[in-house]
Every structure is written in structure tokens, then in C-alpha cells.
Design an enzyme around this catalytic site. Sequence first.
Site, PDB file in Angstrom:
ATOM      1  N   HIS A  54       0.841  -1.257  -0.041  1.00 39.97           N
ATOM      2  CA  HIS A  54       0.176   0.013  -0.166  1.00 39.97           C
ATOM      3  C   HIS A  54       0.737   1.239  -0.180  1.00 39.97           C
ATOM      4  CE1 HIS A  54       0.688  -0.214   4.303  1.00 39.97           C
ATOM      5  NE2 HIS A  54       0.427   0.853   4.524  1.00 39.97           N
ATOM      6  N   HIS A  56       1.406   3.955   2.022  1.00 37.09           N
ATOM      7  CA  HIS A  56       1.951   4.758   2.879  1.00 37.09           C
ATOM      8  C   HIS A  56       3.799   4.798   2.823  1.00 37.09           C
ATOM      9  CE1 HIS A  56      -1.819   4.019   5.770  1.00 37.09           C
ATOM     10  NE2 HIS A  56      -1.835   5.128   4.858  1.00 37.09           N
ATOM     11  N   ASP A  58       6.042   4.738   5.006  1.00 39.29           N
ATOM     12  CA  ASP A  58       6.978   3.997   5.725  1.00 39.29           C
ATOM     13  C   ASP A  58       7.044   2.577   4.903  1.00 39.29           C
ATOM     14  OD1 ASP A  58       4.323   3.619   6.631  1.00 39.29           O
ATOM     15  OD2 ASP A  58       5.173   1.773   8.071  1.00 39.29           O
ATOM     16  N   HIS A  59       6.206   2.302   3.950  1.00 38.33           N
ATOM     17  CA  HIS A  59       6.308   1.136   2.807  1.00 38.33           C
ATOM     18  C   HIS A  59       6.653   1.364   1.761  1.00 38.33           C
ATOM     19  CE1 HIS A  59       3.484  -1.343   5.796  1.00 38.33           C
ATOM     20  NE2 HIS A  59       3.600   0.085   6.003  1.00 38.33           N
ATOM     21  N   HIS A 112      -7.448  -0.632   5.838  1.00 41.62           N
ATOM     22  CA  HIS A 112      -6.147   0.277   6.224  1.00 41.62           C
ATOM     23  C   HIS A 112      -6.222   1.513   5.195  1.00 41.62           C
ATOM     24  CE1 HIS A 112      -2.624   1.523   8.095  1.00 41.62           C
ATOM     25  NE2 HIS A 112      -1.997   1.279   6.898  1.00 41.62           N
ATOM     26  N   ASP A 129       0.121  -3.711   6.281  1.00 41.65           N
ATOM     27  CA  ASP A 129      -0.475  -3.214   7.680  1.00 41.65           C
ATOM     28  C   ASP A 129      -2.243  -3.831   7.493  1.00 41.65           C
ATOM     29  OD1 ASP A 129       1.853  -1.960   7.848  1.00 41.65           O
ATOM     30  OD2 ASP A 129       1.044   0.077   7.816  1.00 41.65           O
ATOM     31  N   HIS A 167       4.931  -4.548  10.634  1.00 38.53           N
ATOM     32  CA  HIS A 167       5.346  -3.948  11.821  1.00 38.53           C
ATOM     33  C   HIS A 167       5.581  -4.895  13.073  1.00 38.53           C
ATOM     34  CE1 HIS A 167       4.999   0.174  10.248  1.00 38.53           C
ATOM     35  NE2 HIS A 167       4.026  -0.265   9.938  1.00 38.53           N
TER      36      HIS A 167
HETATM   37 FE    FE Z   1       2.990   1.004   8.011  1.00 37.43          FE
HETATM   38 ZN    ZN Z   2       0.141   1.636   6.500  1.00 39.98          ZN
END
Ligand code: FE
Ligand code: ZN
Length: 255
Positions: A54, A56, A58-59, A112, A129, A167
Amino acid sequence: MLIDVIPIRAFRDNYIWCLQSDADAVVVDPGDATPVRKHLESTALRLAGILVTHHHADHTGGVAELASEYNVPVFGPATEAIPGLGRALREGDVVPLPALGLTLAVIDVPGHTAGHIAYHGHGMLFSGDTLFSAGCGRLFEGTPAQMLASLDKLAALPPETRVYCTHEYTTSNLRFAKAADPLNPAVDARLDQTRVALEAGAPSLPSTIGAELTFNPFLRAGDPVVASMAARHAGHPTPDRLAVFTELRSWKDVF
Ligand code: FE
Ligand code: ZN
């Protein structure tokens, strides 16, 4: 071909999962290029592809840099803005990873984010996530009904399926599980197992679908104890699984 799946740590609590043979590697959700590059250099592996669940940051933060540096394809969700996306995926698509001799199937798991996908195959699930160990992702773009349907799809995979999520949230998720599912001995057992792993410097992951079904409250909305705890917290009846799930998710948001 023997494939290893190893965690590359990033940020505070992210895992960039690296599927690797003795020559090639594919990384999932590289939010940061630096630790991936270090891993590739120290192992002399060749990067063969990038999978994204996805949008985001941090990905995806390392995707553009790694894709251009190593000239590899980027696979990701068709309906989200992914840097350098070469192969836009939706449910039913397959991802061939010939360098590793693997083919993964794509599962749509909105909730999410609206376009979140998961990758499944060869006894592995990369759930991003969406499904965490003992938890699930926050609902940034989707509805509780969408997330419940997404989790139901993942819960229906073979119980021995190994779950690689992004995570290390297992301990805090289990603290919530203790509140939402207080009589469940599987929660305590998973807490002990997680403590041992983390103290040894190892991840609490992968989990398995079968194990998650025993202690993940978000997969247990149909359990009478979980349902009664949700209703007690809500202060009103939670007559069906969706009502229980909806209450669990909003309770966890402020837990
Ligand atoms: Fe994340
Ligand atoms: Zn995420």
C-alpha cells in the site's frame, strides 16, 4: 530452490521482508532504501524485484531509489499511487518471481487503505498493515465492514500459512487482546513467546494464520467472550460480528 525470508529492520518497528535464494532477492515494502542496500551489499545478493502492499511512506519511501538503482520491476496495488509502479495489481493477478522460482497471488484487502493488497503463495502471506500479529491495521481509508471482509479472506487461508506483516506491534496488540479477550490462555502463551523472541533480539514474526485465529481479537469477533467485552466497552449491545469488530477497532484506537 531454497528460499529464505529474512527481516530487514527499518525505522522504529518496520520489517522489510526479503525473500532470497543464494543469488537473488525480492523485498516487500521497502520504506527505506539504506538498510536494503546494506543487506544486498553484505550478502552479495542481486535485487530482482520490489513488492508493495500500500501507498504509505513507511512502505514506499525507498521504492523509487531501489528500483532505479537496481533496475528492477515494482509490483503494487493498481488503485494507489506507488512510485515507479510497473505492474499494477488487483485480486486474481499473479506475480511471477522467476529469479526465486515463486509465483504469488494477489488478494485485495481494503480497510487500512482503500487499495491495500496482500501477497500469498508457497505457504506465505505478506499482509502489510492489514493483518498484524494479534492485531489489524487502523482504518485510515476504509470502513469496518471492508476491513472485516478483508480479514475474513486472510483468515480462510490454510492455517499453516506463515504471516509476514510489516510492523513489530505484537506486544502492544497483545496488551489490548488481554483486555478484549481476558479469559483466553492463548493470549498469555503468545505474550510469553513474544517476550522470549524480542529479548533474544529476534522478531515475533512470522506468525501463522492458525495461531492468529487463537489469540487475535480482530479474528475472533464471533467469540462470545470477545463479543461481550465489546458490548460492555461500547455500553450498548453489539448484536453481530460487524458490530463487535467495529467496537474492537475503535476501542483499540484509544487503548
Ligand atoms: Fe506501516
Ligand atoms: Zn500503513
